[in-house]
Design a protein around this motif. Structure first.
Motif, PDB file in Angstrom:
ATOM      1  N   TYR A   2       0.771  -1.029   0.065  1.00 54.33           N
ATOM      2  CA  TYR A   2       0.002   0.080   0.055  1.00 54.33           C
ATOM      3  C   TYR A   2       0.899   1.301  -0.043  1.00 54.33           C
ATOM      4  O   TYR A   2       0.602   2.282  -0.788  1.00 54.33           O
ATOM      5  CB  TYR A   2      -0.824  -0.050   1.135  1.00 54.33           C
ATOM      6  N   GLN A   3       1.906   1.387   0.779  1.00 51.47           N
ATOM      7  CA  GLN A   3       2.877   2.267   0.966  1.00 51.47           C
ATOM      8  C   GLN A   3       3.409   2.658  -0.561  1.00 51.47           C
ATOM      9  O   GLN A   3       3.854   3.746  -1.082  1.00 51.47           O
ATOM     10  CB  GLN A   3       3.738   2.246   1.905  1.00 51.47           C
ATOM     11  N   GLN A   6       1.036   4.306  -2.831  1.00 50.56           N
ATOM     12  CA  GLN A   6       0.977   5.556  -2.706  1.00 50.56           C
ATOM     13  C   GLN A   6       2.023   6.313  -2.881  1.00 50.56           C
ATOM     14  O   GLN A   6       1.964   7.559  -3.278  1.00 50.56           O
ATOM     15  CB  GLN A   6       0.670   5.493  -0.984  1.00 50.56           C
ATOM     16  N   ARG A   7       3.363   5.740  -2.823  1.00 49.28           N
ATOM     17  CA  ARG A   7       4.593   6.730  -3.279  1.00 49.28           C
ATOM     18  C   ARG A   7       4.666   6.538  -4.706  1.00 49.28           C
ATOM     19  O   ARG A   7       5.055   7.715  -5.389  1.00 49.28           O
ATOM     20  CB  ARG A   7       5.604   5.948  -2.490  1.00 49.28           C
ATOM     21  N   THR A   9       2.477   5.969  -7.478  1.00 44.96           N
ATOM     22  CA  THR A   9       1.279   6.078  -8.139  1.00 44.96           C
ATOM     23  C   THR A   9       1.409   7.620  -8.986  1.00 44.96           C
ATOM     24  O   THR A   9       1.215   7.684 -10.139  1.00 44.96           O
ATOM     25  CB  THR A   9       0.096   5.772  -7.817  1.00 44.96           C
TER      26      THR A   9
END
Length: 105
Positions: A2-3, A6-7, A9
């Motif tokens: 997930y991180q 988030q970073r 994308t």
């Protein structure tokens, strides 16, 4: 994961914003990753110089996902590529025929 999503994308979106003059070969690349406890297919359209044209996430690998990727990639670019290269999965010819001109497929 997930991180990572988030970073990176925004970086993928930024790289896709600059790909506006594709006229050679487009390669479709995909991977299967777990995002928020769910498995997703992440597909990318990459030009002959290695620049990401567009990225598309989907829960299934079907003609709808291929059509979504190729439609978005076509709307991002200002030129139609001469050739599209995939991994020969059965879903891509259907998605390509709907999105790209017949001469490209």
């Amino acid at each position: 994961i997930y991180q990572w999503v988030q970073r990176f994308t925004p970086l993928l979106a930024q790289a896709a914003a600059h790909a506006d003059t594709v006229s050679g070969t487009v390669v479709e690349d995909e991977t299967y990753v777990k995002v928020s406890s769910r498995w997703r297919y992440i597909s990318r359209a990459i030009d002959q110089f290695g620049q990401v044209i567009d990225a598309y996430g989907s829960p299934r690998r079907d003609a709808g996902a291929a059509r979504g990727l190729f439609t978005r990639a076509l709307s991002t670019t200002k030129a139609i590529p001469m050739k599209v290269t995939t991994d020969k999965a059965a879903v891509y010819p259907r998605g390509c025929r709907i999105s790209w001109p017949e001469s490209v497929v």
